[in-house]
Each structure stands twice: as C-alpha cells, then as structure tokens.
Scaffold this motif. Structure first.
Motif, short mmCIF file in Angstrom:
data_model
loop_
_atom_site.label_atom_id
_atom_site.label_comp_id
_atom_site.label_asym_id
_atom_site.label_seq_id
_atom_site.Cartn_x
_atom_site.Cartn_y
_atom_site.Cartn_z
N ALA A 1 -4.91 1.33 0.90
CA ALA A 1 -3.52 1.63 1.48
C ALA A 1 -3.54 1.65 2.96
O ALA A 1 -2.38 1.30 3.47
CB ALA A 1 -2.80 2.92 0.92
N THR A 2 -4.57 1.72 3.60
CA THR A 2 -4.55 1.69 4.95
C THR A 2 -5.10 0.41 5.70
O THR A 2 -5.19 0.19 6.98
CB THR A 2 -5.33 2.72 5.64
OG1 THR A 2 -6.74 2.69 5.34
CG2 THR A 2 -4.91 4.27 4.89
N HIS A 3 -5.32 -0.72 4.74
CA HIS A 3 -5.67 -1.95 5.08
C HIS A 3 -4.72 -2.91 4.95
O HIS A 3 -3.68 -2.62 4.17
CB HIS A 3 -6.94 -2.47 4.60
CG HIS A 3 -8.27 -1.48 4.76
ND1 HIS A 3 -9.10 -2.24 5.80
CD2 HIS A 3 -8.67 -0.38 4.61
CE1 HIS A 3 -10.11 -1.38 5.95
NE2 HIS A 3 -9.83 -0.24 5.21
N PHE B 1 -11.17 3.99 6.11
CA PHE B 1 -9.77 3.66 6.54
C PHE B 1 -9.80 2.45 7.53
O PHE B 1 -10.74 2.15 8.29
CB PHE B 1 -8.99 4.83 7.26
CG PHE B 1 -8.80 6.13 6.30
CD1 PHE B 1 -8.10 6.20 5.16
CD2 PHE B 1 -9.94 7.18 6.51
CE1 PHE B 1 -8.22 7.25 4.50
CE2 PHE B 1 -9.66 8.44 5.85
CZ PHE B 1 -9.12 8.52 4.57
N GLY B 2 -8.33 1.73 7.32
CA GLY B 2 -8.21 0.64 8.21
C GLY B 2 -7.62 0.93 9.17
O GLY B 2 -7.00 2.00 9.36
N VAL C 1 2.05 1.09 5.82
CA VAL C 1 2.54 0.75 4.49
C VAL C 1 3.29 1.86 4.01
O VAL C 1 4.34 1.19 3.26
CB VAL C 1 1.35 0.27 3.63
CG1 VAL C 1 0.33 1.69 3.21
CG2 VAL C 1 1.88 -0.25 2.35
N PHE C 2 3.02 3.02 4.14
CA PHE C 2 3.98 4.25 3.49
C PHE C 2 5.25 4.10 4.30
O PHE C 2 6.33 4.36 3.56
CB PHE C 2 3.26 5.55 3.75
CG PHE C 2 1.89 5.69 3.05
CD1 PHE C 2 2.04 6.26 1.63
CD2 PHE C 2 0.87 5.40 3.69
CE1 PHE C 2 1.04 6.32 0.94
CE2 PHE C 2 -0.53 5.60 2.69
CZ PHE C 2 -0.35 6.34 1.47
N MET D 1 -1.44 0.47 -4.17
CA MET D 1 -2.07 1.52 -3.92
C MET D 1 -1.51 2.87 -3.33
O MET D 1 -1.51 3.84 -3.66
CB MET D 1 -3.60 1.23 -3.15
CG MET D 1 -4.49 0.31 -3.96
SD MET D 1 -4.88 0.96 -5.61
CE MET D 1 -5.72 -0.50 -6.12
N ALA D 2 -0.72 2.47 -2.24
CA ALA D 2 0.07 3.65 -1.68
C ALA D 2 1.15 4.06 -2.76
O ALA D 2 1.24 5.36 -2.67
CB ALA D 2 0.71 2.93 -0.58
N THR D 3 1.92 3.16 -3.34
CA THR D 3 2.79 3.91 -4.32
C THR D 3 2.07 4.63 -5.44
O THR D 3 2.54 5.62 -5.78
CB THR D 3 3.53 2.52 -5.12
OG1 THR D 3 4.04 1.86 -4.07
CG2 THR D 3 4.58 3.14 -6.05
#
Length: 281
Positions: free
Chosen positions: A34-36, A50-51, A57-58, A251-253
């Motif tokens: 989620a961080t990429h 982490f990216g 994205v959040f 993935m964030a969702t």
C-alpha cells in the motif's frame, strides 16, 4: 504443583512466535504494498519494506478515487459499520426475546416454534437468498440500509445459545422475583439482562464480524455506489475489465477493512472469552 520444563516452555513460545509470523506476514505484505506505487508491485518482485508513497494511497481512498466510483472509503466504512451494528443489535434483540418467550412462558406450540427456528440452521444461505431477494425487491428495499440489515437479523444459533443459558437460571430466583412482585418485563430487564451480559458480549463480537464480512448479500441488493460496503469495494477494485488492477489501493482498502473487527475484538476480548468459558456453557 506444575513442573517447569525449560525445553517445553521454549517449544511453546517458539510455536506461538511461528504462528504469529505466519498470520501477520500477509498483513505486513499488504501494508508494504500500500505504500508503493502500482508499478513497483507489477514488476514481479514483491517489496518487503515501505515505499516512497507513504500514506498517499490512503489519503486518495478517503477522498474518493475513480477506482471506487468516486465514493470515499470513509463512506464505505460507515456503510459497513452501520450494517454490522444493525445486524448485531437486531440478532441479539430478537434472539434474546424469542429465547425468553420459549423458556419462561407456557403457551401451546412453544417447543414447536423453537424447533422450527432451530431447523432453519439446516438451510444454507444459498437456498434462502433468492426468495429473500424477491421479498426485499417487492418491498422496494433494494439500495437501502433497511434492505442490507433486516434480512440478516434472524439467528437460530443465538436463540439456541440464549435458551440454553436461560435453562440454567435456578427456579428459586424466578420464584423470588415473583414474590417481590416483579412482572415479566421487570424480571427480564432487571435480572435476565444483567445475568446475560457476558453472553451478549460474546455474541456481539461474533455477530459484528459476521455482519462486517457480509459479501454476497450486499453485492446482490446494492447497485448504487453510495450503499457499497468496504468488503464489496475490494471486489470492485479487483474487477477491472481493461487496464491494470491498482494493487496498492486494493491492499490499502483491505487493511482498512480489517481494522474495525480487530478493534472490536481487542475492546471486547475480556467479555468475549468470559462469555465462552463460563461454567454455564
């Protein structure tokens, strides 16, 4: 006296650590992805740290993205929370009242009514879902919160559990309540409800997670994006007819969809465990 064995203790802790790693690793991967940006994941190499995108994205999801039909994830979380709480309160209320009627009232056919309720456990959801959909459609409850909640609130399992608990209430307590002038409502409110609080807490956790994770029913009766739940939103993010799936948003969702049930379990853990291991069970 329990003998302390260092090797047994070591193996026990090792097993727990391995179990935690196995369970937590997919969640870690989802959080990392989620961080990429999406191209990093599509390259075929799964990142483990982490990216550079961080929490962007959040923020995008909470503001509403094209992938979610312009509806923000915050609104979808609200829909899921409202549905889960509605189902939970409805299931517990109907189940405890029906169990109270079956155990403490004497009327013709009460056991027949109980066994009819209990036999509904033999009917899988797939058997009942089309007739239920037709009823909801005839009542013009498609794309409504009532349509999401009302068909899911009946529960034979919860009725059975409350009935079994009520059967353990000693007759002396019932007679004492009658001598003190307690009517049916006062007896239910002042005596049965306080005694049932651990049962209610355990069922609250179970039914909340059940309601939160509903997928098939919300998918069938909601076509308006403003009634989309967070679990159904994950399916919409994956259903891309043309173009690439935005895996970082998926993935964030998924991470956001996991948080409310985890919070409920953490907050209610003590009552949940107590409700499952009480001697009356």
């Amino acid at each position: 006296m329990v003998e302390h064995k260092p090797m047994a203790s070591f193996l026990g802790h090792l097993s727990l650590i391995v179990g935690v790693v196995i369970v937590a690793f997919p969640v870690w991967i989802a959080l990392v992805i989620a961080t990429h940006d999406n191209h990093s994941f599509m390259s075929g190499v799964t990142p483990l740290w982490f990216g550079k995108e961080g929490l962007k994205v959040f923020v995008t999801l909470f503001n509403g993205s094209a992938s979610t039909g312009g509806v923000s994830v915050a609104h979808m979380l609200y829909n899921s929370a409202l549905m889960a709480l509605g189902i939970t309160v409805g299931k517990i209320s109907i189940s405890i009242l029906s169990a109270y009627a079956v155990v403490f009232f004497r009327f013709p056919g009460r056991m027949i009514a109980f066994w009819v309720i209990f036999m509904t456990l033999m009917l899988p959801v797939e058997v009942r879902i089309m007739p239920t959909f037709q009823v909801i459609a005839d009542l013009h409850m498609l794309n409504t919160y009532q349509g999401l909640i009302i068909p899911m609130i009946a529960s034979a399992t919860a009725t059975f559990l409350f009935r079994q608990f009520f059967l353990t209430i000693p007759n002396e307590l019932i007679e004492a309540a009658r001598i003190d002038g307690a009517g049916p409502l006062k007896f239910f409110w002042d005596i049965l409800l306080p005694l049932s609080r651990t049962n209610i807490a355990a069922l609250f956790v179970i039914t909340f997670i059940y309601g939160w994770n509903q997928y098939l029913w919300p998918l069938m009766i909601t076509t308006d994006a403003k009634y989309t739940t967070i679990v159904v939103a994950i399916k919409h993010l994956l259903a891309v007819p043309e173009g690439e799936v935005m895996w970082n948003q998926v993935m964030a969702t998924t991470i956001l969809a996991m948080l409310p049930p985890v919070i409920v379990i953490i907050v209610m853990q003590r009552f949940f465990v107590k409700g499952l291991v009480e001697s009356e069970k």
